[in-house]
Design an enzyme around this catalytic site. Structure first.
Site, PDB file in Angstrom:
ATOM      1  N   ARG A  88       0.862  -1.045  -0.055  1.00 11.85           N
ATOM      2  CA  ARG A  88      -0.131   0.021  -0.017  1.00 11.85           C
ATOM      3  C   ARG A  88       0.961   1.213  -0.023  1.00 11.85           C
ATOM      4  O   ARG A  88       0.718   2.152  -0.523  1.00 11.85           O
ATOM      5  CB  ARG A  88      -0.723   0.117   1.408  1.00 11.85           C
ATOM      6  CG  ARG A  88      -2.269   0.300   1.036  1.00 11.85           C
ATOM      7  CD  ARG A  88      -3.233   0.226   2.375  1.00 11.85           C
ATOM      8  NE  ARG A  88      -3.973  -0.973   2.163  1.00 11.85           N
ATOM      9  CZ  ARG A  88      -5.242  -0.885   1.514  1.00 11.85           C
ATOM     10  NH1 ARG A  88      -5.878   0.314   1.338  1.00 11.85           N
ATOM     11  NH2 ARG A  88      -5.908  -1.886   1.391  1.00 11.85           N
ATOM     12  N   ASN A  95       1.886   6.792  -6.733  1.00  7.13           N
ATOM     13  CA  ASN A  95       0.832   7.564  -7.120  1.00  7.13           C
ATOM     14  C   ASN A  95       1.185   9.093  -6.849  1.00  7.13           C
ATOM     15  O   ASN A  95       0.941  10.172  -7.453  1.00  7.13           O
ATOM     16  CB  ASN A  95      -0.560   7.237  -6.747  1.00  7.13           C
ATOM     17  CG  ASN A  95      -1.042   6.210  -7.322  1.00  7.13           C
ATOM     18  OD1 ASN A  95      -0.610   5.865  -8.690  1.00  7.13           O
ATOM     19  ND2 ASN A  95      -2.259   5.524  -7.113  1.00  7.13           N
ATOM     20  N   ARG A 151     -23.558   4.997  -3.339  1.00  5.33           N
ATOM     21  CA  ARG A 151     -23.594   3.496  -3.124  1.00  5.33           C
ATOM     22  C   ARG A 151     -24.673   3.362  -2.081  1.00  5.33           C
ATOM     23  O   ARG A 151     -25.533   2.499  -1.995  1.00  5.33           O
ATOM     24  CB  ARG A 151     -22.232   3.022  -2.781  1.00  5.33           C
ATOM     25  CG  ARG A 151     -21.356   2.881  -3.850  1.00  5.33           C
ATOM     26  CD  ARG A 151     -19.881   2.143  -3.529  1.00  5.33           C
ATOM     27  NE  ARG A 151     -19.310   2.183  -4.789  1.00  5.33           N
ATOM     28  CZ  ARG A 151     -17.712   2.372  -5.126  1.00  5.33           C
ATOM     29  NH1 ARG A 151     -16.973   2.753  -3.897  1.00  5.33           N
ATOM     30  NH2 ARG A 151     -17.409   1.959  -6.078  1.00  5.33           N
TER      31      ARG A 151
HETATM   32  N1  APR Z   1       0.295  10.976 -16.630  1.00  3.47           N
HETATM   33  C1  APR Z   1      -0.896  10.816 -17.379  1.00  3.47           C
HETATM   34  N2  APR Z   1      -1.540   9.616 -17.251  1.00  3.47           N
HETATM   35  C2  APR Z   1      -0.859   8.588 -16.452  1.00  3.47           C
HETATM   36  C3  APR Z   1       0.308   8.750 -15.731  1.00  3.47           C
HETATM   37  C4  APR Z   1       1.048  10.213 -15.915  1.00  3.47           C
HETATM   38  N3  APR Z   1       1.917  10.328 -15.399  1.00  3.47           N
HETATM   39  N4  APR Z   1       0.592   7.641 -14.964  1.00  3.47           N
HETATM   40  C5  APR Z   1      -0.493   6.799 -15.107  1.00  3.47           C
HETATM   41  N5  APR Z   1      -1.445   7.368 -16.035  1.00  3.47           N
HETATM   42  C6  APR Z   1      -2.501   6.889 -16.899  1.00  3.47           C
HETATM   43  C7  APR Z   1      -2.362   5.274 -17.303  1.00  3.47           C
HETATM   44  O1  APR Z   1      -1.556   5.275 -18.353  1.00  3.47           O
HETATM   45  C8  APR Z   1      -3.613   4.767 -17.214  1.00  3.47           C
HETATM   46  O2  APR Z   1      -4.291   5.181 -18.591  1.00  3.47           O
HETATM   47  O3  APR Z   1      -3.657   6.711 -15.785  1.00  3.47           O
HETATM   48  C9  APR Z   1      -4.579   5.634 -16.200  1.00  3.47           C
HETATM   49  C10 APR Z   1      -5.047   5.255 -15.074  1.00  3.47           C
HETATM   50  O4  APR Z   1      -6.252   4.143 -15.684  1.00  3.47           O
HETATM   51  P1  APR Z   1      -6.544   2.716 -15.174  1.00  3.47           P
HETATM   52  O5  APR Z   1      -5.552   1.837 -14.667  1.00  3.47           O
HETATM   53  O6  APR Z   1      -7.732   2.330 -16.084  1.00  3.47           O
HETATM   54  O7  APR Z   1      -7.387   3.226 -13.993  1.00  3.47           O
HETATM   55  P2  APR Z   1      -8.806   3.657 -13.423  1.00  3.47           P
HETATM   56  O8  APR Z   1      -9.683   2.525 -13.099  1.00  3.47           O
HETATM   57  O9  APR Z   1      -9.314   4.633 -14.486  1.00  3.47           O
HETATM   58  O10 APR Z   1      -8.557   4.532 -11.944  1.00  3.47           O
HETATM   59  C11 APR Z   1      -7.956   5.661 -12.069  1.00  3.47           C
HETATM   60  O11 APR Z   1      -9.100   6.424 -10.169  1.00  3.47           O
HETATM   61  O12 APR Z   1     -10.819   5.596  -8.893  1.00  3.47           O
HETATM   62  C12 APR Z   1      -9.322   5.814  -8.881  1.00  3.47           C
HETATM   63  O13 APR Z   1      -8.568   4.032  -7.439  1.00  3.47           O
HETATM   64  C13 APR Z   1      -8.571   4.542  -8.756  1.00  3.47           C
HETATM   65  O14 APR Z   1      -6.532   5.588  -8.571  1.00  3.47           O
HETATM   66  C14 APR Z   1      -7.466   5.117  -9.502  1.00  3.47           C
HETATM   67  C15 APR Z   1      -7.787   6.093 -10.456  1.00  3.47           C
END
Ligand code: APR
Length: 308
Positions: A88, A95, A151
């Site tokens: 975690r 992040n 929810r």
């Molecule tokens: N700059 C731009 N985009 C980025 C970067 C960055 N530095 N790093 C990662 N990403 C993009 C990834 O390439 C990916 O397309 O962020 C996107 C995240 O998308 P998903 O993995 O599909 O995650 P998602 O389900 O959309 O959730 C995003 O929201 O609810 C919260 O817990 C969840 O933290 C998560 C976020």
């Protein structure tokens, strides 16, 4: 259209958010990601849905922050999902690094925007955005409470077999399993659910709400919820763009409200063109305040681990 909303991160939550903003013709949408081709592909696909939806919103996918310039609202969904073997704390640090870099770019190109952080752990990521942006606290408003209360509303409507439209749910605290759903302030057609449901049913609703995200993660097998999170973000975007002054539960930087200082925690706020224009304080019973204090303490732990 002459209003622009940028969505950083074109993953599940980002793309779902972009789609709903375009469908509702709330603003032009810029979808940005570090992945090359993905935001462009999703952006074009969304644009090509607009003739069918009857929307003249322009949707653009990009890797270039210059395209986000002059956004009224910027939604940050960029981030990594927790992978097997990743602690975690690893996720928190990774992040935080991503959110820091994203915020610098966002602020350079849209210095007057309102930022809605969505990336988890939400309250800690809000703190990163707030510190990095230097924005007044009104302009950093995290999305969590709208989702958590949606929810809870779903479960209340199910338990009483009533329209979801008649339900109102009240959830305070950090976005995690320490969140504080408040049955006393959750109502159906204005009637507190404590008058309508027995204690065991209410307790079950409260527990299911607090574990709402985990329930979906478990069902999906990989990834996390995105339809309801997308809808929740768009309700906030709409309240801001239309200056609705809507009271919604959001993560904001508290400065003494609810006895909490210098920390993002979810509370009811008035959302309008200025962002979080007012924090609404309600009187809590001792056990409710204690639960909120515990929730704030768990947010504080993450924030401290980031050295913020
Ligand atoms: N700059 C731009 N985009 C980025 C970067 C960055 N530095 N790093 C990662 N990403 C993009 C990834 O390439 C990916 O397309 O962020 C996107 C995240 O998308 P998903 O993995 O599909 O995650 P998602 O389900 O959309 O959730 C995003 O929201 O609810 C919260 O817990 C969840 O933290 C998560 C976020």
């Amino acid at each position: 259209m002459n209003r622009k909303v940028s969505v950083i991160g074109s993953g599940n939550v980002g793309a779902t958010t972009a789609r709903s903003i375009a469908d509702k013709e709330l603003a032009d949408v810029v979808l940005l990601d570090i992945l090359e081709g993905v935001p462009q592909g999703k952006g074009l696909d969304l644009l090509e849905a607009c003739p069918i939806e009857g929307s003249d919103a322009r949707v653009l996918g990009t890797n270039d922050y210059a395209d986000t310039a002059g956004s009224a609202v910027v939604v940050i969904t960029a981030g990594l999902a927790r992978k097997p073997g990743m602690s975690r704390d690893d996720l928190l640090q990774k992040n935080a690094g991503i959110i820091k870099a994203v915020t610098t770019e966002v602020v350079t190109h849209s210095p007057d925007c309102i930022i809605i952080p969505v990336t988890n752990p939400l309250d800690a990521m809000c703190q990163v955005v707030y510190r990095e942006s230097g924005f007044p606290r009104e302009r950093v408003v995290g999305m969590a409470g709208v989702l958590d209360s949606a929810r809870m509303r779903t479960f209340i409507a199910e338990a009483l077999s009533v329209s979801v439209e008649n339900t109102h749910a009240f959830v305070l605290g950090g976005h995690g399993d320490t969140m504080v759903p408040l049955p006393r302030y959750s109502t159906v057609a204005g009637i507190p659910i404590t008058e309508l449901l027995d204690t065991a049913t209410i307790d079950a609703i409260v527990t299911r709400t607090a574990n709402g995200g985990a329930e979906i993660v478990k069902l999906l097998g990989s990834g996390s919820a995105y339809y309801a999170p997308g809808s929740a973000v768009v309700q906030m975007v709409e309240a801001i763009l239309k200056d609705k002054k809507k009271i919604l539960p959001c993560a904001v930087f508290l400065q003494g409200e609810y006895g909490i200082r210098d920390l993002f925690v979810g509370v009811p706020v008035k959302l309008g063109a200025g962002g979080a224009e007012q924090i609404i304080e309600i009187r809590l019973e001792a056990d409710e305040q204690a639960a909120l204090d515990r929730s704030a303490a768990s947010v504080k732990e993450l924030v401290s681990a980031l050295g913020l």
